[in-house]
Design an enzyme around this catalytic site. Sequence first.
Site, mmCIF file in Angstrom:
data_model
loop_
_atom_site.group_PDB
_atom_site.id
_atom_site.type_symbol
_atom_site.label_atom_id
_atom_site.label_comp_id
_atom_site.label_asym_id
_atom_site.label_seq_id
_atom_site.Cartn_x
_atom_site.Cartn_y
_atom_site.Cartn_z
ATOM 1 N N TYR A 118 22.256 -13.491 -42.632
ATOM 2 C CA TYR A 118 23.522 -14.231 -42.646
ATOM 3 C C TYR A 118 23.586 -15.286 -43.752
ATOM 4 O O TYR A 118 24.385 -16.215 -43.675
ATOM 5 C CB TYR A 118 23.770 -14.875 -41.275
ATOM 6 C CG TYR A 118 24.364 -13.918 -40.257
ATOM 7 C CD1 TYR A 118 25.637 -13.371 -40.447
ATOM 8 C CD2 TYR A 118 23.681 -13.571 -39.098
ATOM 9 C CE1 TYR A 118 26.199 -12.504 -39.515
ATOM 10 C CE2 TYR A 118 24.231 -12.705 -38.166
ATOM 11 C CZ TYR A 118 25.495 -12.181 -38.379
ATOM 12 O OH TYR A 118 26.056 -11.329 -37.456
ATOM 13 N N HIS A 158 28.215 -7.003 -34.586
ATOM 14 C CA HIS A 158 28.410 -7.239 -36.017
ATOM 15 C C HIS A 158 28.784 -5.931 -36.677
ATOM 16 O O HIS A 158 28.306 -4.877 -36.277
ATOM 17 C CB HIS A 158 27.114 -7.753 -36.673
ATOM 18 C CG HIS A 158 27.125 -7.634 -38.174
ATOM 19 N ND1 HIS A 158 27.717 -8.569 -38.975
ATOM 20 C CD2 HIS A 158 26.682 -6.653 -39.000
ATOM 21 C CE1 HIS A 158 27.614 -8.174 -40.251
ATOM 22 N NE2 HIS A 158 26.989 -7.010 -40.283
ATOM 23 N N PHE A 209 28.902 -23.262 -38.822
ATOM 24 C CA PHE A 209 28.312 -22.599 -37.654
ATOM 25 C C PHE A 209 27.025 -21.847 -37.981
ATOM 26 O O PHE A 209 26.468 -21.171 -37.122
ATOM 27 C CB PHE A 209 29.335 -21.647 -37.013
ATOM 28 C CG PHE A 209 29.885 -20.614 -37.953
ATOM 29 C CD1 PHE A 209 29.162 -19.464 -38.261
ATOM 30 C CD2 PHE A 209 31.142 -20.781 -38.532
ATOM 31 C CE1 PHE A 209 29.666 -18.507 -39.131
ATOM 32 C CE2 PHE A 209 31.657 -19.823 -39.405
ATOM 33 C CZ PHE A 209 30.906 -18.692 -39.704
ATOM 34 N N THR A 250 37.184 -11.092 -34.969
ATOM 35 C CA THR A 250 36.018 -11.955 -34.753
ATOM 36 C C THR A 250 36.162 -12.790 -33.478
ATOM 37 O O THR A 250 35.211 -12.947 -32.708
ATOM 38 C CB THR A 250 35.851 -12.923 -35.953
ATOM 39 O OG1 THR A 250 35.927 -12.180 -37.158
ATOM 40 C CG2 THR A 250 34.535 -13.682 -35.881
ATOM 41 N N ARG A 307 35.288 -6.267 -28.855
ATOM 42 C CA ARG A 307 35.305 -7.718 -28.655
ATOM 43 C C ARG A 307 36.319 -8.162 -27.603
ATOM 44 O O ARG A 307 36.068 -9.105 -26.859
ATOM 45 C CB ARG A 307 35.534 -8.416 -29.995
ATOM 46 C CG ARG A 307 34.246 -8.407 -30.849
ATOM 47 C CD ARG A 307 34.519 -8.774 -32.273
ATOM 48 N NE ARG A 307 33.304 -9.032 -33.051
ATOM 49 C CZ ARG A 307 33.277 -9.099 -34.374
ATOM 50 N NH1 ARG A 307 34.398 -8.932 -35.062
ATOM 51 N NH2 ARG A 307 32.154 -9.348 -35.017
ATOM 52 N N ASN A 363 30.004 -12.866 -29.908
ATOM 53 C CA ASN A 363 31.082 -11.870 -29.931
ATOM 54 C C ASN A 363 30.578 -10.423 -29.949
ATOM 55 O O ASN A 363 31.246 -9.527 -30.454
ATOM 56 C CB ASN A 363 32.070 -12.165 -31.056
ATOM 57 C CG ASN A 363 31.426 -12.115 -32.431
ATOM 58 O OD1 ASN A 363 30.236 -11.841 -32.539
ATOM 59 N ND2 ASN A 363 32.199 -12.361 -33.461
ATOM 60 N N ARG A 367 35.279 -1.756 -38.008
ATOM 61 C CA ARG A 367 35.881 -3.084 -37.822
ATOM 62 C C ARG A 367 37.089 -3.004 -36.885
ATOM 63 O O ARG A 367 37.357 -3.926 -36.111
ATOM 64 C CB ARG A 367 36.214 -3.725 -39.167
ATOM 65 C CG ARG A 367 34.937 -4.128 -39.912
ATOM 66 C CD ARG A 367 35.167 -4.965 -41.138
ATOM 67 N NE ARG A 367 35.588 -6.328 -40.858
ATOM 68 C CZ ARG A 367 34.775 -7.347 -40.601
ATOM 69 N NH1 ARG A 367 33.477 -7.171 -40.549
ATOM 70 N NH2 ARG A 367 35.246 -8.558 -40.373
ATOM 71 N N LYS A 403 24.759 -7.605 -30.474
ATOM 72 C CA LYS A 403 24.202 -8.967 -30.469
ATOM 73 C C LYS A 403 23.604 -9.349 -29.104
ATOM 74 O O LYS A 403 23.878 -8.686 -28.088
ATOM 75 C CB LYS A 403 25.311 -9.946 -30.876
ATOM 76 C CG LYS A 403 25.838 -9.712 -32.298
ATOM 77 C CD LYS A 403 26.886 -10.764 -32.698
ATOM 78 C CE LYS A 403 27.361 -10.551 -34.133
ATOM 79 N NZ LYS A 403 28.365 -11.585 -34.551
ATOM 80 N N GLU A 442 23.248 -4.297 -46.284
ATOM 81 C CA GLU A 442 22.830 -4.582 -44.908
ATOM 82 C C GLU A 442 21.995 -3.440 -44.322
ATOM 83 O O GLU A 442 21.031 -3.683 -43.588
ATOM 84 C CB GLU A 442 24.060 -4.849 -44.042
ATOM 85 C CG GLU A 442 24.764 -6.151 -44.428
ATOM 86 C CD GLU A 442 25.987 -6.444 -43.577
ATOM 87 O OE1 GLU A 442 26.347 -5.621 -42.704
ATOM 88 O OE2 GLU A 442 26.588 -7.516 -43.785
HETATM 89 P P1 ATP Z 1 30.300 -10.109 -38.185
HETATM 90 O O1 ATP Z 1 29.931 -10.455 -39.611
HETATM 91 O O2 ATP Z 1 29.285 -10.599 -37.174
HETATM 92 O O3 ATP Z 1 30.652 -8.674 -38.012
HETATM 93 P P2 ATP Z 1 32.935 -11.042 -38.673
HETATM 94 O O4 ATP Z 1 32.801 -10.357 -39.979
HETATM 95 O O5 ATP Z 1 34.068 -10.639 -37.793
HETATM 96 O O6 ATP Z 1 31.617 -10.888 -37.809
HETATM 97 P P3 ATP Z 1 32.308 -13.511 -40.000
HETATM 98 O O7 ATP Z 1 33.344 -14.418 -40.541
HETATM 99 O O8 ATP Z 1 31.524 -12.660 -40.953
HETATM 100 O O9 ATP Z 1 32.987 -12.602 -38.874
HETATM 101 O O10 ATP Z 1 31.314 -14.419 -39.162
HETATM 102 C C1 ATP Z 1 30.006 -13.948 -38.839
HETATM 103 C C2 ATP Z 1 29.680 -14.327 -37.420
HETATM 104 O O11 ATP Z 1 29.561 -15.748 -37.338
HETATM 105 C C3 ATP Z 1 30.763 -13.977 -36.375
HETATM 106 O O12 ATP Z 1 30.680 -12.667 -35.920
HETATM 107 C C4 ATP Z 1 30.429 -14.968 -35.282
HETATM 108 O O13 ATP Z 1 29.326 -14.525 -34.491
HETATM 109 C C5 ATP Z 1 30.023 -16.197 -36.068
HETATM 110 N N1 ATP Z 1 31.167 -17.084 -36.246
HETATM 111 C C6 ATP Z 1 32.229 -16.901 -37.073
HETATM 112 N N2 ATP Z 1 33.102 -17.917 -36.993
HETATM 113 C C7 ATP Z 1 32.573 -18.777 -36.094
HETATM 114 C C8 ATP Z 1 32.984 -20.021 -35.560
HETATM 115 N N3 ATP Z 1 34.123 -20.599 -35.947
HETATM 116 N N4 ATP Z 1 32.185 -20.619 -34.653
HETATM 117 C C9 ATP Z 1 31.016 -20.051 -34.254
HETATM 118 N N5 ATP Z 1 30.561 -18.877 -34.716
HETATM 119 C C10 ATP Z 1 31.331 -18.245 -35.619
HETATM 120 MG MG MG Z 2 31.157 -10.633 -41.287
#
Ligand code: ATP
Ligand code: MG
Length: 140
Positions: free
Chosen positions: A51, A117, A59, A93, A104, A114, A87, A11, A128
């Site tokens: 997304y 992805h 968010f 996350t 992370r 973070n 993962r 990212k 994806e």
């Molecule tokens: P990713 O899909 O990016 O691998 P993830 O699967 O761990 O991350 P998700 O729940 O899918 O987490 O959320 C997607 C992305 O949205 C997160 O990686 C983060 O960048 C953002 N995100 C998630 N929760 C929050 C939050 N509470 N506030 C701000 N951004 C958030």
């Molecule tokens: Mg995710």
Amino acid sequence: MVKQRTLSIIKPDATKRNLADAINTKIKEGGLNIVARKDMQLTQDQAGSFYEVHKERPFYGELVEFMTSGPVVVQVLEGEDAVAKYREVMGDTDPANAAPGTIRAEYAENIGANSVHGSDSEENAKIEIGFFFDETELAG
Ligand code: ATP
Ligand code: MG
């Protein structure tokens, strides 16, 4: 165990700090091979549809804004149990909850910025990967 593929995105918070090589080192140390790579800048449309599943979450706007704020590195990773393995290598996350040594834990700035992805299921990994790469780019 069978070979599996997953999609990784390094990212903008990480590319801005020149962390792509360090992150790829951790990916390879985790037993994953990088089989395709695209360095790109996501448009609002691309980030928004990538997304789309998070469209209703509070968010979402911030996430699309952040993902278009700088260059990203989109990669296909391959290895045994690649989805779950990656993962694990990424960590939680929220970097505050990420296990020591994970990408992370070491590099993420906060729950939004973070650093990486990773796909969350084999089914989503296929979708994806197809979002960024066509068959000819994945041959071999
Ligand atoms: P990713 O899909 O990016 O691998 P993830 O699967 O761990 O991350 P998700 O729940 O899918 O987490 O959320 C997607 C992305 O949205 C997160 O990686 C983060 O960048 C953002 N995100 C998630 N929760 C929050 C939050 N509470 N506030 C701000 N951004 C958030
Ligand atoms: Mg995710």
